[in-house]
Design an enzyme around this catalytic site. Structure first.
Site, PDB file in Angstrom:
ATOM      1  N   HIS A  73       0.822  -1.220   0.000  1.00  0.00           N
ATOM      2  CA  HIS A  73       0.000   0.000   0.000  1.00  0.00           C
ATOM      3  C   HIS A  73       0.854   1.267   0.000  1.00  0.00           C
ATOM      4  CE1 HIS A  73      -4.200  -1.647   0.597  1.00  0.00           C
ATOM      5  NE2 HIS A  73      -3.428  -2.709   0.484  1.00  0.00           N
ATOM      6  N   ASP A  74       2.081   1.177   0.506  1.00  0.00           N
ATOM      7  CA  ASP A  74       2.980   2.326   0.382  1.00  0.00           C
ATOM      8  C   ASP A  74       3.557   2.383  -1.036  1.00  0.00           C
ATOM      9  OD1 ASP A  74       4.339   4.599   1.348  1.00  0.00           O
ATOM     10  OD2 ASP A  74       6.167   3.421   1.649  1.00  0.00           O
TER      11      ASP A  74
END
Ligand code: HEM
Length: 365
Positions: A73-74
């Site tokens: 997700h980063d």
């Protein structure tokens, strides 16, 4: 175009980061205990030990799963047209913005666990480095998972990721492949990173009133069982309307199937790769390891980073058995979707049907 050319160059450079290709002259670190080829990496040994003991509790459980999800997700927060810094730690530093993105549901709980460690080691590692280090260490908690390289030196993030860059479980396969494609991932690479990661995963937030609902029968083993379970007849998770609490919409009681996983397993563009991983443990481990390494470098200049792979603990060898069919099911229950290869033969587990237990939550005592 320039973006994907840069990524191709980066991927060609990946073997240079291979853990096995390390130089071998190690020197004692100032702690008098550990040794490293690159003394700049010495400061990371206590971080790795702290994560292993106090975040992951030495197991492939909820905290390890969350750290792996955070890597994705980063990192995926980058686009050649919309910007974003990729694997830069923006999901932590600019969490007030990024946690409002619908796709980041549940990442608040992950940051509640990982965030205090990021802060504790802020003078040693940037948030972007820390998230990738935690992800690499999380994999060493899961039997069968690869030991992936870790490089250090990602600068501080400068802005939040633009919205809309993290794929969602109700996206169609065209949009999922497009999203990954614009940051350099082929459909086969998408199958490896999504299927591999979801072999050690479950849902804490999307299934109403339930936490730790596994995606396959073996959520604490990095294995190929998910590639079977997702192809069994049964329905994808829709919006919770079809499932009552405690009931499963899938063929494997106690598990839940993301629509995106169900479609990836059956789409003509990805079905053959999906099926090809069934009982091919080392093929999966290698392809997944390369894919996650590629994610960990999105938005970064690999040549400016320092290879500290030597601080990553050994992988835990895979000791699980072959992937199997749940009790009472046969190959007739598999929705084989690859027209060019026969589905591999699988044994059926003996005994009556069982329900897969939920994954204990990191906050459970
Ligand atoms: C099409 C791409 C993907 C979609 C749509 C997707 C979607 C999801 C969803 C909806 C969840 C459950 C969230 C919850 O209810 O808590 C989840 C969990 C998870 N995902 Fe993915 N994912 C994708 C790709 C990836 C990738 C590439 C990785 C890592 C490399 C990853 C790692 C994980 C992990 C480890 C979990 C379990 C987290 C936990 O148990 O706490 N996912 N994913």
């Amino acid at each position: 175009m320039a973006f994907s050319r840069a990524l191709s160059a980066l991927v060609l450079a990946l073997p240079l980061l291979s853990v096995s290709a390390l130089r071998t002259k190690r020197a004692l670190c100032p702690d008098g205990v550990n040794s490293a080829v690159n003394q700049a990496c010495c400061a990371l040994f206590p971080v790795v030990a702290d994560l292993t003991e106090n975040l992951f509790d030495n197991e492939c459980g909820d905290a390890a799963h969350g750290a792996l999800r955070l890597v994705f997700h980063d990192a995926i927060g980058i686009s050649p047209t919309l910007g974003g810094g990729g694997a830069d730690g923006s999901i932590f530093t600019f969490s007030t913005t990024e946690l409002t993105f619908h796709a980041n549901i549940g990442i608040d709980d992950v940051l509640d666990q990982v965030g205090p460690f990021i802060t504790k080691y802020a003078d040693v590692l940037s948030p972007g480095d820390f998230i990738q280090l935690a992800g690499a260490v999380s994999l060493t908690q899961c039997p069968g998972a690869p030991r992936i390289p870790f490089v250090m030196g990602r600068p501080q993030p400068i802005a939040a990721s633009p919205p809309g860059l993290v794929p969602e479980p109700f996206d169609n396969i065209t949009s999922i492949l497009q999203r990954f494609g614009e940051v350099g991932f082929s459909p086969a690479e998408v199958v490896a990173v999504v299927g591999g990661s979801h072999s050690v995963a479950g849902a804490d937030d999307i299934v109403p009133n339930q936490q730790g609902v596994p995606f396959d029968q073996t959520p604490s083993l990095f294995d190929t069982q998910i590639f079977v379970d997702v192809l069994l007849r049964g329905t994808n998770f829709t919006d919770g309307q079809g499932a009552q609490q405690g009931e499963s919409e899938t063929a494997v009681a106690g598990t839940v199937r993301l629509q995106s996983d169900g479609l990836l397993a059956r789409d003509p563009r990805t079905a053959c790769t999906w099926q090809s991983f069934v009982n091919q443990q080392s093929q999966l481990s290698t392809a997944f390891g390369q894919g996650v390494t590629k994610l960990s470098l999105l938005g970064q200049t690999a040549s400016k980073l320092v290879d500290c792979s030597e601080v990553i603990p050994k992988a835990i060898a895979f000791t699980g058995g072959a992937a199997t069919l749940p009790p009472g099911q046969t190959l007739q229950d598999i929705q084989a979707s690859c027209p060019t290869a026969a589905f591999p033969k699988l044994a059926t587990q003996p005994g009556p049907a069982t329900t897969v237990s939920p994954i204990p939550q990191a906050t459970d005592s």
